[in-house]
Design an enzyme around this catalytic site. Sequence first.
Site, PDB file in Angstrom:
ATOM      1  CB  CYS A 238      -6.119  18.978 -21.345  1.00  0.00           C
ATOM      2  SG  CYS A 238      -7.914  18.851 -21.107  1.00  0.00           S
TER       3      CYS A 238
ATOM      4  CG  HIS B  24      -6.111  24.099 -20.027  1.00  0.00           C
ATOM      5  ND1 HIS B  24      -5.440  23.625 -21.132  1.00  0.00           N
ATOM      6  CD2 HIS B  24      -7.198  23.292 -19.866  1.00  0.00           C
ATOM      7  CE1 HIS B  24      -6.091  22.596 -21.633  1.00  0.00           C
ATOM      8  NE2 HIS B  24      -7.160  22.366 -20.877  1.00  0.00           N
TER       9      HIS B  24
END
Length: 242
Positions: free
Chosen positions: A94, A195
Amino acid sequence: MSDNSLRLVWIYPDLLSTYGDQGNALVVERRARQRGLDVQRVDVRSDQQIPTSGDIYLIGGGEDRPQRLASERLIRDGGLSRAVSNGAIVFSVCAGYQILGHEFINDLGERQQGLGLLDVVSTRGEGERCVGDVLADIDPQLGLPPLTGFENHQGVTHLGKTARPFAKVRFGKGNGVGDGFEGAYNDTVFGTYMHGPVMARNPHIADLLIKLALDVNALPPVEDRWYEALRQERIAAATQPA
């Protein structure tokens, strides 16, 4: 690195560990130890220098301001770039993924220079955030099973000529470009929006990093029942209609 040791570096947990991505370090460390490797894990805070002698470097996600601070400090430090030049393996998630590219949009709405370790450029999408479970097929060249993860971002990441898509999305948004791709990688540097933590859901990614660091084609098998149960649960979640 000797044949039975591995040095694992977790970068800036004080800035880039908002979404539980430290779990990736735990999984890599655990799976290396299960293979009899002597693992030295080094957690490097943002006020410390990045060691250049690591074998695997992990970077997690974070909010916009910590992302900007992390990028500025990594560029100023220079250790991660030198480590990559020495052949180290890097896996980023990310905000960390965007930092490894050429540039991204920071918390001030400005273009922020990245490390340029991946040939990608990230902007900020103007529509809804990309949020939810993802299922994707990892590049067949890597020889890994399907990717499961959880995305929560508003980034739009464009790949350049030297970056390969990490995966092709079946369910989810991925890089946010609309081409169906998720993440990016080159020979030794990987980036993803996933994630989960992504390696708890996809332990074979951790194994891939270990194999690359050791320069071997295979690792001894280990018990995967817990991981597989989690994988199947989250794959099912990704394929369920919202």
